[in-house]
Design an enzyme around this catalytic site. Structure first.
Site, PDB file in Angstrom:
ATOM      1  N   ALA C  12       0.844  -1.196   0.000  1.00  0.00           N
ATOM      2  CA  ALA C  12       0.000   0.000   0.000  1.00  0.00           C
ATOM      3  C   ALA C  12       0.879   1.245   0.000  1.00  0.00           C
ATOM      4  O   ALA C  12       2.038   1.195   0.354  1.00  0.00           O
ATOM      5  CB  ALA C  12      -0.901  -0.013   1.223  1.00  0.00           C
ATOM      6  N   CYS C  13       0.275   2.342  -0.401  1.00  0.00           N
ATOM      7  CA  CYS C  13       0.960   3.635  -0.355  1.00  0.00           C
ATOM      8  C   CYS C  13       1.425   3.902   1.065  1.00  0.00           C
ATOM      9  O   CYS C  13       0.706   3.576   1.982  1.00  0.00           O
ATOM     10  CB  CYS C  13       0.005   4.760  -0.751  1.00  0.00           C
ATOM     11  SG  CYS C  13       0.081   5.134  -2.470  1.00  0.00           S
ATOM     12  N   PRO C  14       2.529   4.507   1.280  1.00  0.00           N
ATOM     13  CA  PRO C  14       3.481   5.037   0.313  1.00  0.00           C
ATOM     14  C   PRO C  14       4.637   4.084   0.019  1.00  0.00           C
ATOM     15  O   PRO C  14       5.648   4.512  -0.516  1.00  0.00           O
ATOM     16  CB  PRO C  14       4.029   6.258   1.051  1.00  0.00           C
ATOM     17  CG  PRO C  14       4.060   5.811   2.482  1.00  0.00           C
ATOM     18  CD  PRO C  14       2.951   4.807   2.664  1.00  0.00           C
ATOM     19  N   VAL C  15       4.477   2.810   0.381  1.00  0.00           N
ATOM     20  CA  VAL C  15       5.600   1.877   0.283  1.00  0.00           C
ATOM     21  C   VAL C  15       6.187   1.794  -1.138  1.00  0.00           C
ATOM     22  O   VAL C  15       7.406   1.893  -1.306  1.00  0.00           O
ATOM     23  CB  VAL C  15       5.185   0.479   0.814  1.00  0.00           C
ATOM     24  CG1 VAL C  15       6.309  -0.513   0.648  1.00  0.00           C
ATOM     25  CG2 VAL C  15       4.763   0.568   2.268  1.00  0.00           C
TER      26      VAL C  15
END
Lengths: 189, 228, 75
Positions: C12-15
């Protein structure tokens, strides 16, 4: 019959390559376009319902209904003590307008994703994500009740309502996000 | 387009697109639209209010999804990745909504009616600071705020279904402790409605000026981070 | 010319963005980074960042809700 089904498939494949479809339904909006639309619908919400948009207050009621379904009772809790809150609890979630708005957000996003032909079930990838979802969810839920709202009710609606609380919420939330980012990079990546 | 396709053709690994046949999901989308309308009609038979809220929810869901609008990213990205485009978009939303809200509230007041939505002018207390702070931590870790979590449930994220569940449990926990917070912390705070302090024109001027200054600061900050 | 594939499916963001930023920093000019994502927000913020950072970017939809962001490091 088979011919008909085939024709139908062909129709939707033609739609998929249609320029207007790609431009309006497939491609994402710009951030600014979405911001303007959100603001317009926020104003519509205040004008039509007499209250600004809120999301997380509804979750407290969902929690209460689930808690009561498993045998608990919230009647003695200060949070649900007001006659209005009691009436909402008694009427049940099917009669609760805010519940339908929240479910509507899920359905709206679901339909938009399918219409763009971009739906995919995203399974949980690691134990880290489970821990992150649990801790993050709990902190958001608790924080939103103590701060009288979430990023919508306290931040967006608060600031739009010309309330100082919205700005205080924004500053504190920003520093929370900085700390959260540090934790995320260190433990959850 | 010509330049774009050159990049894909220069790659040495094979693109997955040539391996997987794409399905067409539009028919399911159309079916969902029909279901949404049907639920709306059903709710309309119960009460107009429910149908109205349903319609608003659908609209917000579509806008959030189509815009990939994320309040979490607007707060997190300046620090984490140096990007501020969502931050600036959120500021634009604040500015427009401020003007609309002020117009509606002013209209009610000048007609001598009670202003709508004043319960959202919440008291400012340490509870606001503490609650917003842990909310900020939680939303970054969980990868979505309140609206973003709902939107991502609709997009098919199992992780956000889990965080929604614990969001609800956390809300119940917060509601359970709310009496203590109200008595010891929140009741010490005061509601501050900016027009009461600066007058209507003054409040609008102050708030919109702050938003513009924040917008400029966000843009300058992004340029500075990029130059590093 | 090197080509690196970064698997961010299920992240998931921001990964994805942070991982891509870190990866591109250690690559050479002219190398190509391919980030595999299925997070619809990353499909927007990843190309946006890469373009602003001055790289050559292209997004390929490989499946329903699955994209490959191809980034050529230019500076």
């Amino acid at each position: 019959m088979e011919n008909k089904a085939e024709k139908k498939v062909k129709f939707f494949d033609r739609v998929k390559n249609n320029d207007y479809y790609i431009k309006w339904i497939k491609s994402p909006f710009t951030y600014v376009a979405a911001a303007v639309l959100l603001a317009i619908f926020q104003i519509v919400t205040l004008a039509a319902t007499g209250n600004p948009w809120g999301v997380s207050g509804v979750f407290a009621y969902w929690g209460a209904w689930i808690y009561e379904a498993v045998g608990g009772t919230v009647d003695k809790w200060f949070y649900f003590a007001s006659p209005g809150a009691q009436a909402t609890l008694d009427a049940g979630f099917m009669e609760h307008a805010g519940t339908w708005r929240n479910i509507g957000i899920i359905f709206g996003a679901l339909a938009a994703t399918f219409l763009a032909s971009g739906f995919k079930i995203k399974k949980i990838k690691s134990k880290k994500q489970i821990v992150a979802a649990i801790i993050g969810g709990l902190m958001m839920g608790y924080g939103a009740r103590i701060a009288a709202g979430c990023n919508i009710g306290a931040l967006f609606s608060g600031i739009a309502s010309l309330s100082l609380s919205g700005w205080v919420f924004a500053v504190a939330m920003f520093f929370g996000a900085v700390v959260g980012s540090k934790l995320l990079v260190k433990f959850f990546m | 387009m010509a330049e774009q396709s050159s990049l894909a053709s220069r790659r040495s690994s094979s693109s997955a697109s040539r391996r997987k046949p794409k399905k067409n999901q539009i028919p399911i989308g159309v079916a969902l639209v029909i279901i949404i309308v049907a639920i709306g009609i059903y709710l309309g038979t119960k009460s107009g209010q429910l149908a109205l809220y349903w319609t608003l929810g659908i609209s917000f869901g579509v806008i959030l999804q189509k815009g990939r609008f994320c309040f979490t990213a607007s707060m997190r990205d300046p620090y984490l990745t140096g990007g501020t485009s969502l931050t600036r978009a959120v500021l634009i939303a604040f500015a427009i909504a401020t003007i609309g809200f002020a117009a509606i509230k002013y209209g009610y007041q000048s007609m001598g009616l009670p202003m709508p939505g004043m319960s959202y002018v919440a008291p400012v207390s340490l509870g606001t600071v503490f609650g917003a702070f842990i909310f900020g931590i939680g939303m970054v870790i969980a990868g979505g705020c309140a609206s973003g979590t709902l939107m991502r449930v609709g997009e098919g994220f199992h992780m956000q279904i889990l965080s929604l569940l614990f969001f609800i449990i956390g809300s119940l926990w917060g509601a359970h402790d709310f009496g203590w917070w109200k008595l010891n912390v929140i009741s010490k705070g005061k509601e501050v409605f900016l027009p009461d302090v600066f007058g209507w024109a003054g409040a609008l001027f102050v708030q919109l000026t702050i938003i513009v200054l924040l917008y400029i600061a966000a843009e300058k900050y992004e340029e500075k981070r990029k130059a590093q | 010319m090197n080509e690196v594939i970064l698997d961010c499916l299920g992240e998931a963001c921001p990964v994805p963005l942070v991982k891509a930023q870190n990866k591109i920093a250690e690559m050479n000019i002219g190398d190509i980074l391919i980030v595999q994502i299925d997070h619809s927000c990353a499909m927007k913020n990843l190309p946006e960042w890469a373009r602003k950072d001055g790289h050559n970017v292209e997004v390929e939809e490989v499946d329903d809700g699955e994209w490959e962001v191809i980034i050529e490091k230019l500076k």
